[in-house]
Design a protein around this motif. Structure first.
Motif, PDB file in Angstrom:
ATOM      1  N   THR A   5      -0.362 -25.233   6.502  1.00 22.45           N
ATOM      2  CA  THR A   5      -0.730 -26.298   5.573  1.00 22.45           C
ATOM      3  C   THR A   5      -1.493 -27.414   6.267  1.00 22.45           C
ATOM      4  N   HIS A   6      -0.991 -27.853   7.413  1.00 31.01           N
ATOM      5  CA  HIS A   6      -1.606 -28.970   8.129  1.00 31.01           C
ATOM      6  C   HIS A   6      -1.567 -28.737   9.630  1.00 31.01           C
ATOM      7  N   TYR A   7      -2.490 -29.406  10.319  1.00 30.97           N
ATOM      8  CA  TYR A   7      -2.584 -29.320  11.782  1.00 30.97           C
ATOM      9  C   TYR A   7      -2.661 -30.731  12.336  1.00 30.97           C
ATOM     10  N   THR A   8      -1.858 -31.018  13.338  1.00 32.09           N
ATOM     11  CA  THR A   8      -1.931 -32.313  14.009  1.00 32.09           C
ATOM     12  C   THR A   8      -3.167 -32.333  14.903  1.00 32.09           C
ATOM     13  N   ALA A   9      -3.469 -33.496  15.450  1.00 28.11           N
ATOM     14  CA  ALA A   9      -4.615 -33.603  16.360  1.00 28.11           C
ATOM     15  C   ALA A   9      -4.420 -32.702  17.574  1.00 28.11           C
ATOM     16  N   ALA A  10      -3.183 -32.627  18.091  1.00 28.18           N
ATOM     17  CA  ALA A  10      -2.925 -31.775  19.267  1.00 28.18           C
ATOM     18  C   ALA A  10      -3.089 -30.303  18.909  1.00 28.18           C
ATOM     19  N   ARG A  33     -10.823 -36.708   6.522  1.00 23.63           N
ATOM     20  CA  ARG A  33      -9.843 -37.743   6.199  1.00 23.63           C
ATOM     21  C   ARG A  33      -8.437 -37.197   6.429  1.00 23.63           C
ATOM     22  N   PRO A  34      -7.844 -37.510   7.579  1.00 25.24           N
ATOM     23  CA  PRO A  34      -6.489 -37.006   7.843  1.00 25.24           C
ATOM     24  C   PRO A  34      -5.462 -37.670   6.942  1.00 25.24           C
ATOM     25  N   THR A  35      -4.335 -36.993   6.779  1.00 25.87           N
ATOM     26  CA  THR A  35      -3.220 -37.559   6.041  1.00 25.87           C
ATOM     27  C   THR A  35      -2.084 -37.827   7.026  1.00 25.87           C
ATOM     28  N   LEU A  36      -1.152 -38.673   6.635  1.00 26.83           N
ATOM     29  CA  LEU A  36       0.009 -38.963   7.482  1.00 26.83           C
ATOM     30  C   LEU A  36       1.162 -38.061   7.078  1.00 26.83           C
ATOM     31  N   LEU A  37       1.758 -37.406   8.069  1.00 25.45           N
ATOM     32  CA  LEU A  37       2.921 -36.552   7.854  1.00 25.45           C
ATOM     33  C   LEU A  37       4.058 -37.043   8.724  1.00 25.45           C
ATOM     34  N   ARG A  38       5.291 -36.729   8.308  1.00 25.70           N
ATOM     35  CA  ARG A  38       6.459 -37.010   9.133  1.00 25.70           C
ATOM     36  C   ARG A  38       6.819 -35.741   9.888  1.00 25.70           C
ATOM     37  N   ARG A  39       6.819 -35.817  11.203  1.00 23.13           N
ATOM     38  CA  ARG A  39       7.238 -34.701  12.051  1.00 23.13           C
ATOM     39  C   ARG A  39       8.124 -35.231  13.146  1.00 23.13           C
ATOM     40  N   ALA A  40       9.281 -34.616  13.279  1.00 25.23           N
ATOM     41  CA  ALA A  40      10.251 -35.018  14.299  1.00 25.23           C
ATOM     42  C   ALA A  40      10.531 -36.520  14.232  1.00 25.23           C
ATOM     43  N   GLY A  41      10.622 -37.032  12.995  1.00 32.23           N
ATOM     44  CA  GLY A  41      10.950 -38.439  12.801  1.00 32.23           C
ATOM     45  C   GLY A  41       9.826 -39.417  13.070  1.00 32.23           C
ATOM     46  N   MET A  42       8.604 -38.898  13.297  1.00 28.26           N
ATOM     47  CA  MET A  42       7.465 -39.773  13.578  1.00 28.26           C
ATOM     48  C   MET A  42       6.355 -39.502  12.571  1.00 28.26           C
ATOM     49  N   SER A  43       5.522 -40.509  12.329  1.00 28.98           N
ATOM     50  CA  SER A  43       4.336 -40.320  11.489  1.00 28.98           C
ATOM     51  C   SER A  43       3.187 -39.857  12.368  1.00 28.98           C
ATOM     52  N   VAL A  44       2.555 -38.749  11.971  1.00 26.46           N
ATOM     53  CA  VAL A  44       1.408 -38.229  12.716  1.00 26.46           C
ATOM     54  C   VAL A  44       0.279 -37.930  11.746  1.00 26.46           C
TER      55      VAL A  44
END
Length: 200
Positions: A5-10, A33-44
């Motif tokens: 569904t989504h890919y982080t910058a890393a 236009r990236p979106t903000l997701l919660r992963r491992a308790g952080m917004s990425v």
């Protein structure tokens, strides 16, 4: 093919084979236009597969597309139906992208396969599969100047393939929080002249 569904910058950097800072710069400059997701308790920040494909394609087509054409190309990608299309049309351009799609799909498959080569401790820490060795510990040792051969000497349960898996996993999923020491316990003891304690 089903895409994540989504890919982080890393994760995107792993797929694109580029430094994370280059990907972050591309996300800052648009048109993605990236979106903000919660992963491992952080917004990425994260992007969709089409955005990832766009970043890959504009690098492959950089000599053919002007800055304005890149924006039009991105907009055309966003209008594409979800099923695979081997050609993107925008303005007076037709860009054949079938081979580029295959390359990105292979690289995202490689990314997904990383998770099959690690297991997770109860606290969520990734371990090299079939061992109790932490992925990030291996990478910290390599970053500290140890060679793969030295890591294998300190951790004989590992293989060279395990070390490469750890390096790739840490690249795609950087460790958050406190880093591991850059020296193994065995090497630290030897450096302090206490190597006889290894045998205790």
């Amino acid at each position: 093919m089903v895409h994540a569904t989504h890919y982080t910058a890393a994760e995107a950097a792993f797929v694109l084979r580029e430094p994370v800072r280059s990907v972050k710069k591309a996300l800052d400059s648009g048109p993605v236009r990236p979106t903000l997701l919660r992963r491992a308790g952080m917004s990425v920040r994260a992007i969709e597969w089409r955005d990832l494909f766009y970043l890959y394609a504009v690098r492959a087509l950089r000599d053919e597309l002007t800055p304005h054409a890149r924006v039009e190309f991105y907009q055309a990608l966003q209008r594409q139906p979800s099923e695979r299309q081997d050609e993107i049309r925008f303005g007076r351009f037709r860009v054949t992208v079938g081979d580029l799609i295959e390359e990105v799909e292979q690289r995202t498959t490689d990314l997904a396969a990383l998770s099959d080569r690690v297991t997770f401790r109860a606290d969520g820490e990734p371990l090299v599969k079939n061992t109790s060795v932490e992925v990030y510990r291996i990478v910290a040792l390599l970053d500290g100047g140890e060679t793969a051969a030295q890591v294998l000497e300190d951790y004989p349960s590992l293989s060279l393939a395990d070390i490469e898996t750890a390096r790739a996993y840490a690249e795609a999923y950087p460790k958050a929080g406190r880093p591991y020491p850059r020296l193994s316990a065995k090497r630290a003891l030897r450096g302090a002249g206490l190597e006889q304690l290894d045998d205790i």
